[in-house]
Write an enzyme that holds these catalytic residues in place. Structure first.
Site, PDB file in Angstrom:
ATOM      1  N   CYS A  56      37.959  40.855  57.496  1.00 21.74           N
ATOM      2  CA  CYS A  56      37.402  41.828  55.927  1.00 21.74           C
ATOM      3  C   CYS A  56      37.084  42.759  55.959  1.00 21.74           C
ATOM      4  O   CYS A  56      37.785  43.598  56.648  1.00 21.74           O
ATOM      5  CB  CYS A  56      37.006  40.926  54.709  1.00 21.74           C
ATOM      6  SG  CYS A  56      37.579  41.607  53.101  1.00 21.74           S
ATOM      7  N   HIS A  61      38.545  35.602  53.710  1.00 20.81           N
ATOM      8  CA  HIS A  61      37.649  35.468  54.206  1.00 20.81           C
ATOM      9  C   HIS A  61      36.615  34.261  54.026  1.00 20.81           C
ATOM     10  O   HIS A  61      37.505  33.283  54.120  1.00 20.81           O
ATOM     11  CB  HIS A  61      36.591  36.353  53.950  1.00 20.81           C
ATOM     12  CG  HIS A  61      36.815  37.011  51.965  1.00 20.81           C
ATOM     13  ND1 HIS A  61      36.553  35.587  51.587  1.00 20.81           N
ATOM     14  CD2 HIS A  61      36.987  38.148  51.996  1.00 20.81           C
ATOM     15  CE1 HIS A  61      36.610  35.900  50.317  1.00 20.81           C
ATOM     16  NE2 HIS A  61      37.124  37.535  50.298  1.00 20.81           N
TER      17      HIS A  61
HETATM   18  N1  GLN Z   1      34.979  46.347  51.610  1.00 18.63           N
HETATM   19  C1  GLN Z   1      35.822  46.608  51.818  1.00 18.63           C
HETATM   20  C2  GLN Z   1      36.787  46.686  50.890  1.00 18.63           C
HETATM   21  O1  GLN Z   1      36.681  45.726  49.883  1.00 18.63           O
HETATM   22  C3  GLN Z   1      36.052  44.653  52.015  1.00 18.63           C
HETATM   23  C4  GLN Z   1      35.398  43.339  51.322  1.00 18.63           C
HETATM   24  C5  GLN Z   1      35.363  42.350  52.053  1.00 18.63           C
HETATM   25  O2  GLN Z   1      34.877  42.156  53.048  1.00 18.63           O
HETATM   26  N2  GLN Z   1      35.805  41.517  51.326  1.00 18.63           N
HETATM   27  O3  GLN Z   1      38.452  46.413  50.971  1.00 18.63           O
END
Ligand code: GLN
Length: 239
Positions: free
Chosen positions: A93, A189
């Protein structure tokens, strides 16, 4: 035999319990009599990549990604060398987004590690749902959960899989994740590896091959519960 896992910045990049992925890798090694240790690095620690067999870069919010981005510039050269030398990486992610050249958000642009030729831009709305993939790597589908605002363009790189249910890299191309050398990046994730033992074993097998210079056959484990859970999710979402 021994595997050393480097967990990068778990105090910042640890959304949705990515740490469980480390426990899964450790256990699957130990159950087979392979020693396993994890080194967790904080922002000011020096990372000796030559000690590491698997690197995990977890998920993080935009704010946390912004915080680690400065640090990444310092480790970029060593990390790049590790990757080009066939080092194993699993990036999830926010960590997946940081593999690329940049992640553009409404709040500014986060510079990435430039380890894989890809980039991410924030789109309208978040892509949140269960997700099921078919990857060329395995017979068994890969299942998980995604929650991201960024849309990732992987250019000419190979995806991790084709989306059977869910959004994937950008909600449009029908593909999810990326594979480059021994690097795997994915939006799936939380407990990615416990839910997908086939992927955990691929990382372990590649790490052992790189370290010991030969294919190491992994003793089979009883994954019947994991397989049942996987099949349940597939039947629930893929019609
Ligand atoms: N901040 C990133 C997004 O929103 C990744 C989020 C995450 O790791 N779940 O795309």
């Amino acid at each position: 035999m021994k595997i050393t896992i480097g967990h990068l910045y778990p105090d910042l990049l640890n959304l949705y319990g990515d740490r469980g992925n480390i426990q899964c890798l450790m256990k699957r090694c130990q159950w087979r009599g392979i020693q396993a240790e994890t080194i967790a690095y904080e922002l000011n620690d020096t990372i000796d990549f030559s000690r590491l067999d698997i690197v995990l870069l977890g998920g993080g919010s935009d704010r946390e990604q912004m915080l680690v981005c400065e640090k990444l510039k310092e480790i970029q050269k060593d990390f790049k060398e590790y990757v080009e030398n066939d080092g194993v990486v699993i990036a999830i992610c926010g960590g997946y987004q940081l593999l690329g050249s940049y992640y553009k958000t409404d709040q500014g642009t986060i510079q990435g590690l430039e380890l894989v030729d890809l980039y991410t831009e924030q789109g309208e709305g978040r892509l949140i749902d269960n997700i099921v993939l078919k990857s060329d790597l395995f017979d068994m589908p890969i299942v998980g959960f995604e929650n991201h605002g960024g849309r990732t363009c992987i250019k000419n790189n190979k995806p991790l899989g084709k989306v059977l249910y869910g959004s994937g890299n950008d909600g449009k191309t029908g593909y999810e994740g990326v594979m480059y050398k021994n690097v795997i990046g994915t939006y799936l994730h939380g407990p990615l590896l416990p839910k997908n033992p086939q992927l955990a074993d691929l990382l372990i097998a590649r790490a052992l091959k790189k370290k010991y210079g030969k294919d190491v056959a992994l003793a089979p484990l009883d994954d019947s519960q994991e397989m049942e859970a996987n099949a349940y999710i597939c039947h629930r979402f893929v019609k």
